[in-house]
Design a protein around this motif. Structure first.
Motif, mmCIF file in Angstrom:
data_model
loop_
_atom_site.group_PDB
_atom_site.id
_atom_site.type_symbol
_atom_site.label_atom_id
_atom_site.label_comp_id
_atom_site.label_asym_id
_atom_site.label_seq_id
_atom_site.Cartn_x
_atom_site.Cartn_y
_atom_site.Cartn_z
ATOM 1 N N TRP A 154 0.707 -1.202 0.036
ATOM 2 C CA TRP A 154 -0.068 0.070 0.090
ATOM 3 C C TRP A 154 0.786 1.269 -0.019
ATOM 4 C CZ3 TRP A 154 -4.783 1.076 -1.122
ATOM 5 C CH2 TRP A 154 -5.722 -0.056 -1.082
ATOM 6 N N PHE A 155 2.059 1.309 0.679
ATOM 7 C CA PHE A 155 2.760 2.370 0.839
ATOM 8 C C PHE A 155 3.380 2.663 -0.571
ATOM 9 C CE2 PHE A 155 7.204 4.046 1.187
ATOM 10 C CZ PHE A 155 6.877 5.324 1.699
ATOM 11 N N ASN A 156 3.824 1.533 -1.305
ATOM 12 C CA ASN A 156 4.379 1.467 -2.733
ATOM 13 C C ASN A 156 3.484 2.108 -3.624
ATOM 14 O OD1 ASN A 156 6.158 1.092 -4.639
ATOM 15 N ND2 ASN A 156 5.260 -0.987 -5.202
ATOM 16 N N MET A 157 2.075 1.673 -3.320
ATOM 17 C CA MET A 157 1.131 2.255 -4.314
ATOM 18 C C MET A 157 0.984 3.950 -4.141
ATOM 19 S SD MET A 157 -2.841 1.036 -4.820
ATOM 20 C CE MET A 157 -3.528 1.982 -3.211
ATOM 21 N N LEU A 158 0.842 4.402 -2.849
ATOM 22 C CA LEU A 158 0.530 5.771 -2.476
ATOM 23 C C LEU A 158 1.929 6.440 -3.077
ATOM 24 C CD1 LEU A 158 -0.838 5.324 1.027
ATOM 25 C CD2 LEU A 158 -2.033 5.967 -1.098
ATOM 26 N N LEU A 159 3.126 5.839 -2.805
ATOM 27 C CA LEU A 159 4.319 6.784 -3.495
ATOM 28 C C LEU A 159 4.023 6.691 -4.912
ATOM 29 C CD1 LEU A 159 7.124 8.009 -2.861
ATOM 30 C CD2 LEU A 159 7.902 5.684 -2.761
ATOM 31 N N PHE A 160 3.835 5.517 -5.562
ATOM 32 C CA PHE A 160 3.723 5.568 -6.905
ATOM 33 C C PHE A 160 2.466 6.744 -7.485
ATOM 34 C CE2 PHE A 160 1.843 4.282 -10.993
ATOM 35 C CZ PHE A 160 3.070 4.055 -11.803
ATOM 36 N N PHE A 161 1.514 6.775 -6.620
ATOM 37 C CA PHE A 161 0.443 7.955 -7.015
ATOM 38 C C PHE A 161 0.934 9.311 -6.947
ATOM 39 C CE2 PHE A 161 -3.135 10.770 -5.624
ATOM 40 C CZ PHE A 161 -3.796 10.682 -6.753
ATOM 41 N N ALA A 162 1.780 9.486 -5.843
ATOM 42 C CA ALA A 162 2.388 10.753 -5.355
ATOM 43 C C ALA A 162 3.264 11.243 -6.410
ATOM 44 C CB ALA A 162 3.051 10.781 -4.243
ATOM 45 N N SER A 163 3.895 10.205 -6.860
ATOM 46 C CA SER A 163 4.912 10.461 -8.066
ATOM 47 C C SER A 163 4.428 10.663 -9.542
ATOM 48 C CB SER A 163 6.276 9.506 -8.110
ATOM 49 O OG SER A 163 5.522 8.204 -8.318
ATOM 50 N N THR A 164 3.392 10.110 -9.842
ATOM 51 C CA THR A 164 2.803 10.239 -11.103
ATOM 52 C C THR A 164 1.649 11.342 -11.367
ATOM 53 O OG1 THR A 164 1.411 8.389 -10.556
ATOM 54 C CG2 THR A 164 3.694 8.041 -11.589
#
Length: 293
Positions: A154-164
């Motif tokens: 979930w952290f990986n998904m949130l970081l990916f959303f923040a970066s894109t």
């Protein structure tokens, strides 16, 4: 289409098993022939995703990530007047393609983890496993390990959303087009994903591990030189605006500074591409400890 591909890839084996099935009475051997036929069908008809995504998607991830990571600092340093004008149509088009692709990737991650409870993944497990979990062989430590992996996902998904996230369109809606280049700095978070993207592409097209490492090393050095060139020029430009004299771009003839007025006025003497090449040269010779000039 499936049966056509099946017969085209391994027609002899499939047809042979089909004839055996129809020629064999309904018995245990009939079931064996069905199992053998299913194995032949799986071997002759591998799963293929749309647009060969196992080859298409990794390349797009790497290309779009490199484009965003390299273009955003360049625009901030050498093209601060960037806005949504037809003059910058190539940047706008490529940014839109990146937004569409990474939005699709975000939806794919959301659909992958839509069945996972966020609360159960964040809260620690302090209760004992249920009867069904004990029957399945899941102890308390195994449940904690599973929840740890879920939290990381979930952290990986949130970081990916923040970066894109396309924050530049939000700035346009708020009529702050002067901040477009700065709000796009969230794309620099793709640096956390870039090593995996490049490694997956290198492993796919380069068989030798030594060549893979050499290619990644030179690519990393080039990207580091590009980022240093943008940062060094941006810092020097801001210092010149704030009244600092004798900055290295001024000494190199990139711009002239008029300090006779109350506020310094910078006159650009070269094009952005020439200024970038000079700054890149400065960054490279500084990185290899030769020293500028």
């Amino acid at each position: 289409t499936i049966y056509t591909n099946m017969l085209w890839n391994d027609g002899a084996g499939v047809v042979n098993h089909i004839f055996k099935i129809f020629a064999t009475p309904f018995s245990f051997s009939f079931i064996i022939e069905l199992e053998e036929l299913s194995l032949v069908m799986r071997a002759s008809c591998p799963k293929r995703s749309l647009f060969q995504s196992e080859k298409f998607a990794p390349c797009c991830r790497a290309i779009f990530a490199v484009y965003l990571i390299s273009s955003v600092p360049w625009r901030i340093a050498f093209c601060p007047q960037f806005t949504f004008d037809p003059e910058f149509q190539w940047f706008i088009t490529l940014d839109l393609l990146c937004t569409i692709f990474f939005s699709f990737e975000t939806f794919r991650l959301l659909s992958k983890w839509s069945g996972t409870s966020i609360a159960s993944s964040i809260l620690p497990t302090t209760h004992d496993p249920t009867e069904q979990q004990q029957l399945d062989g899941l102890g308390n430590s195994m449940l904690n390990c599973r929840q740890k992996k879920t939290r990381i996902a979930w952290f990986n998904m949130l970081l990916f959303f923040a970066s894109t996230a396309p924050l530049e369109y939000l700035a346009m809606l708020l009529s702050r087009v002067d901040l477009v280049s700065y709000v796009m700095m969230n794309r620099l978070l793709l640096l956390f994903y870039l090593p995996n993207y490049l490694s997956s592409v290198a492993r796919r097209y380069i068989k030798s591990s030594g060549i893979q490492r050499t290619w990644l090393l030179f690519f990393t050095m080039g990207l580091a030189a590009h980022l240093c060139a943008c940062c060094f020029y941006y810092v020097a430009y801001q210092e010149a605006i704030n009244g600092v004299t004798s900055t290295w771009p001024e000494a190199a003839g990139i711009y002239l500074v008029d300090n006779k007025r109350t506020e310094p006025v910078l006159t650009q003497m070269t094009s952005p591409s020439e200024a970038y090449i000079t700054s890149l040269y400065w960054a490279c010779v500084t990185m290899i400890t030769t020293g500028f000039s």
